[in-house]
Structures are given as C-alpha cells and as structure tokens.
Scaffold this motif. Structure first.
Motif, mmCIF file in Angstrom:
data_model
loop_
_atom_site.group_PDB
_atom_site.id
_atom_site.type_symbol
_atom_site.label_atom_id
_atom_site.label_comp_id
_atom_site.label_asym_id
_atom_site.label_seq_id
_atom_site.Cartn_x
_atom_site.Cartn_y
_atom_site.Cartn_z
ATOM 1 N N ALA A 182 0.848 -1.191 0.000
ATOM 2 C CA ALA A 182 0.000 0.000 0.000
ATOM 3 C C ALA A 182 0.882 1.238 0.000
ATOM 4 N N TRP A 183 0.338 2.306 -0.563
ATOM 5 C CA TRP A 183 0.968 3.624 -0.490
ATOM 6 C C TRP A 183 0.161 4.435 0.516
ATOM 7 N N VAL A 184 0.846 5.083 1.412
ATOM 8 C CA VAL A 184 0.188 5.921 2.413
ATOM 9 C C VAL A 184 0.713 7.340 2.257
ATOM 10 N N ARG A 185 -0.199 8.276 2.011
ATOM 11 C CA ARG A 185 0.154 9.692 1.975
ATOM 12 C C ARG A 185 -0.132 10.247 3.360
ATOM 13 N N LEU A 186 0.777 11.052 3.870
ATOM 14 C CA LEU A 186 0.632 11.552 5.233
ATOM 15 C C LEU A 186 0.855 13.054 5.271
ATOM 16 N N GLN B 8 11.190 5.632 9.772
ATOM 17 C CA GLN B 8 12.502 4.975 9.810
ATOM 18 C C GLN B 8 12.479 3.762 10.748
ATOM 19 N N ASN B 9 11.735 3.845 11.822
ATOM 20 C CA ASN B 9 11.719 2.788 12.844
ATOM 21 C C ASN B 9 10.559 1.805 12.694
ATOM 22 N N THR B 10 9.827 1.875 11.593
ATOM 23 C CA THR B 10 8.708 0.966 11.345
ATOM 24 C C THR B 10 9.100 0.017 10.215
ATOM 25 N N PRO B 11 9.366 -1.247 10.530
ATOM 26 C CA PRO B 11 9.847 -2.186 9.506
ATOM 27 C C PRO B 11 8.916 -2.360 8.310
ATOM 28 N N GLU B 12 7.608 -2.203 8.513
ATOM 29 C CA GLU B 12 6.668 -2.346 7.406
ATOM 30 C C GLU B 12 6.806 -1.231 6.374
ATOM 31 N N VAL B 13 7.402 -0.119 6.749
ATOM 32 C CA VAL B 13 7.642 0.985 5.808
ATOM 33 C C VAL B 13 8.914 0.650 5.035
ATOM 34 N N VAL B 14 8.743 0.306 3.767
ATOM 35 C CA VAL B 14 9.890 -0.085 2.948
ATOM 36 C C VAL B 14 10.404 1.051 2.071
ATOM 37 N N GLU B 15 9.630 2.135 1.987
ATOM 38 C CA GLU B 15 10.050 3.361 1.304
ATOM 39 C C GLU B 15 9.382 4.522 1.993
ATOM 40 N N CYS B 16 10.090 5.643 2.064
ATOM 41 C CA CYS B 16 9.512 6.867 2.606
ATOM 42 C C CYS B 16 10.105 8.032 1.833
ATOM 43 N N HIS B 17 9.235 8.839 1.259
ATOM 44 C CA HIS B 17 9.671 9.993 0.477
ATOM 45 C C HIS B 17 9.065 11.256 1.070
ATOM 46 N N ARG B 18 9.859 12.285 1.203
ATOM 47 C CA ARG B 18 9.362 13.620 1.565
ATOM 48 C C ARG B 18 8.944 14.261 0.264
ATOM 49 N N ILE B 19 7.693 14.671 0.142
ATOM 50 C CA ILE B 19 7.160 15.149 -1.131
ATOM 51 C C ILE B 19 6.588 16.555 -0.995
ATOM 52 N N SER B 20 6.339 17.174 -2.141
ATOM 53 C CA SER B 20 5.703 18.493 -2.158
ATOM 54 C C SER B 20 4.195 18.322 -2.237
ATOM 55 N N GLU C 272 0.122 18.992 -0.696
ATOM 56 C CA GLU C 272 -0.599 18.963 0.582
ATOM 57 C C GLU C 272 -0.001 17.952 1.548
ATOM 58 N N ASP C 273 0.302 16.773 1.037
ATOM 59 C CA ASP C 273 0.911 15.747 1.876
ATOM 60 C C ASP C 273 2.418 15.976 1.886
ATOM 61 N N CYS C 274 3.030 15.674 2.999
ATOM 62 C CA CYS C 274 4.484 15.861 3.095
ATOM 63 C C CYS C 274 5.255 14.560 2.933
ATOM 64 N N PHE C 275 4.564 13.424 3.118
ATOM 65 C CA PHE C 275 5.242 12.136 3.053
ATOM 66 C C PHE C 275 4.456 11.162 2.191
ATOM 67 N N LEU C 276 5.191 10.315 1.505
ATOM 68 C CA LEU C 276 4.626 9.211 0.750
ATOM 69 C C LEU C 276 5.365 7.965 1.210
ATOM 70 N N LEU C 277 4.614 7.023 1.817
ATOM 71 C CA LEU C 277 5.196 5.802 2.365
ATOM 72 C C LEU C 277 4.710 4.604 1.561
ATOM 73 N N ARG C 278 5.598 3.690 1.292
ATOM 74 C CA ARG C 278 5.176 2.397 0.730
ATOM 75 C C ARG C 278 5.343 1.381 1.841
ATOM 76 N N ILE C 279 4.289 0.624 2.076
ATOM 77 C CA ILE C 279 4.328 -0.365 3.153
ATOM 78 C C ILE C 279 4.079 -1.756 2.595
ATOM 79 N N GLN C 280 4.599 -2.751 3.267
ATOM 80 C CA GLN C 280 4.361 -4.162 2.951
ATOM 81 C C GLN C 280 3.837 -4.811 4.214
#
Length: 155
Positions: free
Chosen positions: A76-80, A95-107, A109-117
């Motif tokens: 899943a992709w999670v916008r935060l 960084q400390n959540t193993p299920e988060v396999v990618e984390c991007h700081r984005i421009s 409304e949302d500041c983060f885009l996370l890919r989780i498994q």
C-alpha cells in the motif's frame, strides 16, 4: 582531475553508459564477463566501475526479495500530512517501522509518501494507528504492478 568535478559527458561517456546498461540488466555480472561483452580489458572495466561507484553514479547493488515469500503480500501507499511540528517525528517513526519499505518527503498537501508491505489488509489499521497521532493519512492498496521498479533511463 577529480571525478566529482568532471562534467556529465565525461562521467557518462559511451563506455560507461554501456557498463551501466549491462549492470542494470545483471548487477551480479562478473568483471571478466562484463569486459568480454564490452570488448575491453578487465582492468579497464574494474577501474571504470570503481570510478562510477566513487562518484555516486552507482549508489549500490540491491537484492530484490518477493514480499509475498516473506508473508507480506499486501502493498500500500500511504500519503501523510503531518500536524504542526510533526515532520521530524513522522520521519523518525517511518525509519523505525519495519513495514515501511520506502519513505519519500514530497511536495504538495501531503508531506510524506510511504510504501508499506503488510501480511494482510486488516493489518493496515494497526499501522495507520501508529502514524495517526502525528497527522492525517490517506492510503491506497496496490492492485497490480504493470511497471515494476526499474533503472533510470540511461539515454
């Protein structure tokens, strides 16, 4: 001349691009085989690859593992959108959540885009609850992947 000060055309000359193409297709390719395919000497290839690594053009070599084989078939992709003053906390939590396999700081409304498994869809709630105190989330499940992650185009 320091490789870091060389121009792009000098760093990515025709031979280096051919090296990158071959290594993109098979990162485990032995130096001797790479040299044979390119029609140059093994020391030339070894020196070129070392320079590409040292300059940061080659950032690393990765092992790709099937998440389903590890019991995490759901992606899943999670916008935060963090609350005020929560940006650094979100980054640390990701960084400390193993299920988060990618984390991007984005421009935007949302500041983060996370890919989780995760193992199953019902585990998403637990994961989102960890991030809830720091901001608003919006998630989307991956249904299929018509284009898997691939190398950046070299030409």
């Amino acid at each position: 001349m320091n490789l870091l000060t060389e121009t792009r055309s000098q760093v990515l000359d025709e031979l280096n691009i051919r090296i990158l193409e071959e290594l993109s297709a098979d990162p485990r390719l032995r130096t001797t085989e790479l040299a044979r395919r390119l029609g140059v000497s093994t020391p030339t290839v070894r020196e070129r690859v070392t320079r590409l690594e040292e300059s940061g053009v080659i950032r690393g070599y990765r092992l790709e593992i099937d998440p389903a084989a590890l019991g995490r078939p759901v992606a899943a992709w999670v916008r935060l959108q963090p609350g005020p003053g929560q940006v650094s906390r979100v980054a640390e939590l990701a960084q400390n959540t193993p299920e988060v396999v990618e984390c991007h700081r984005i421009s935007g409304e949302d500041c983060f885009l996370l890919r989780i498994q995760i193992p199953s869809i019902d585990r998403l709630e637990e994961l989102l609850d960890r991030f809830g105190p720091y901001g608003r989330t919006n998630s989307s499940f991956v249904v299929s992947t018509p284009v898997a992650p691939r190398a950046v185009p070299l030409t």
